[in-house]
Design an enzyme around this catalytic site. Structure first.
Site, PDB file in Angstrom:
ATOM      1  N   HIS A  77       0.812  -1.212   0.000  1.00 14.81           N
ATOM      2  CA  HIS A  77       0.000   0.000   0.000  1.00 14.81           C
ATOM      3  C   HIS A  77       0.849   1.267   0.000  1.00 14.81           C
ATOM      4  CE1 HIS A  77      -3.607  -2.364   1.887  1.00 14.81           C
ATOM      5  NE2 HIS A  77      -3.260  -2.800   0.689  1.00 14.81           N
ATOM      6  N   HIS A 135      -9.445  -1.929  -5.206  1.00 17.60           N
ATOM      7  CA  HIS A 135      -8.348  -2.259  -4.299  1.00 17.60           C
ATOM      8  C   HIS A 135      -7.366  -3.221  -4.960  1.00 17.60           C
ATOM      9  CE1 HIS A 135      -6.247  -2.480  -0.515  1.00 17.60           C
ATOM     10  NE2 HIS A 135      -6.083  -3.768  -0.780  1.00 17.60           N
ATOM     11  N   ASP A 182      -3.335  -2.792  -5.264  1.00 16.15           N
ATOM     12  CA  ASP A 182      -2.327  -3.806  -4.969  1.00 16.15           C
ATOM     13  C   ASP A 182      -1.397  -4.040  -6.154  1.00 16.15           C
ATOM     14  OD1 ASP A 182      -3.093  -4.268  -2.358  1.00 16.15           O
ATOM     15  OD2 ASP A 182      -4.309  -6.030  -2.816  1.00 16.15           O
ATOM     16  N   HIS A 223      -1.234 -11.045  -4.891  1.00 16.53           N
ATOM     17  CA  HIS A 223       0.179 -10.708  -4.760  1.00 16.53           C
ATOM     18  C   HIS A 223       1.084 -11.755  -5.402  1.00 16.53           C
ATOM     19  CE1 HIS A 223      -1.000  -7.469  -2.172  1.00 16.53           C
ATOM     20  NE2 HIS A 223      -1.547  -8.281  -1.299  1.00 16.53           N
TER      21      HIS A 223
END
Length: 319
Positions: free
Chosen positions: A82, A240, A244, A267
């Site tokens: 973030h 969001h 990421d 991720h």
């Protein structure tokens, strides 16, 4: 500010919160860094000397629940994505990030507090030309039914995300962003991390999500959104995921010129795709110049058209 110059922070700014996985209090301070430094994490509060780790793909040692950076001695800082998204999204090239705990504070689950800290510190131009990593050909990574794909793109850095959750409140969502500081601030920075109530017991028993709460996570059960204040955007989950991606791809070490599409990603996929791109020495080069504008003029051999100016292009060997 001249967009063809590298940037850093004018001064320091500090935010204080808790780690979403550790549940422990942590202070994070962003500050200036020299030309070509990139993003440098400084882990303070350790016995003995502080330790530093450069935010690059090579420093990633885990991606299961967050992006974790470390070195040969072990992990140094978790949940790095973030703050990295905020710095890259707001057009910062070089910065130090001091953290006195094992994890970047989760704040409200978005990048908004980090954008505010960047505003407080101020962004200034540096006496060196900005460099970009330009994608030259498609590169794809696949993990199960998740796909992450880079491709050349003449308009700068573009992120496209498709998500598909069985949860009926989320379902299928898509979001595409041509990344700029203005659009990052307006469309992406306030999108919060999200999770599912039935995963909490499993994660907490494994030592994760100990700091998770309705204050920093959008929480769903089987058929409902449980946060009383509701969503900030109807497609907040997809936004969001864009956040990421921007943070994870900041580990390229330079701002990207190209497009990245994520389908059912996270991720681990982001890191796999970036690693695949960097490993293919014919798939990218480093160029210098202004922030790009859309142009139909093709890059010439050995040169790149960037923002209307012909910039020298460096091969990966000398970047």
């Amino acid at each position: 500010m001249k967009l063809n110059r590298q940037t850093t922070l004018r001064s320091q700014a500090t935010v204080t919160g808790v780690g979403v996985h550790s549940g422990l209090p942590v202070n994070l301070t962003i500050g200036p860094a020299p030309v070509d430094a990139g993003f440098i994490f400084v882990r303070t509060g350790l016995e003995g000397a502080d330790r530093e780790v450069l935010a690059t793909a090579e420093s990633v040692i885990a991606t299961d629940f967050a992006t974790v950076l470390g070195d040969a001695e072990g992990p140094l800082v978790a949940t790095a994505e973030h703050i990295l998204a905020a710095l890259r999204g707001m057009g910062v090239d070089n910065a130090t990030i001091e953290v006195d705990g094992s994890e970047v504070p989760i704040m409200d689950g978005s990048a908004a507090a980090f954008v505010a800290a960047i505003d407080q510190a101020g962004v200034v131009a540096q006496p060196a030309v900005r460099r970009f990593l330009q994608v030259l050909k498609p590169v794809t990574a696949t993990i199960g039914d998740s796909v992450g794909a880079f491709r050349p793109f003449a308009g700068g850095f573009r992120v496209e995300v498709d998500i598909d959750f069985a949860n009926p409140v989320i379902g299928k969502q898509s979001y595409a962003l041509d990344v700029s500081p203005e659009r990052f601030r307006r469309e992406i920075s306030r999108a919060r991390t999200f999770g599912f109530l039935n995963d909490f017991a499993r994660l907490s028993s494994a030592g994760f999500a100990l700091g998770s709460s309705f204050e920093n996570t959008v929480v769903f059960d089987g058929e409902r959104l449980l946060n009383s204040e509701g969503l900030r955007h109807d497609d907040e989950c997809a936004r969001h995921k864009v956040l990421d991606v921007i943070g994870d791809l900041a580990l390229a070490g330079l701002p990207l010129l190209g497009a990245f599409r994520s389908v059912r990603g996270g991720h681990k996929l982001n890191h796999a795709a970036l690693t695949a791109l960097l490993a293919d020495r014919t798939a990218w080069r480093v160029v210098e110049g202004d922030a790009p504008r859309r142009s139909r003029v093709p890059a010439e051999a050995g040169r790149a058209i960037v923002g209307g100016m012909v910039a020298p292009a460096y091969s990966p060997d000398v970047s």
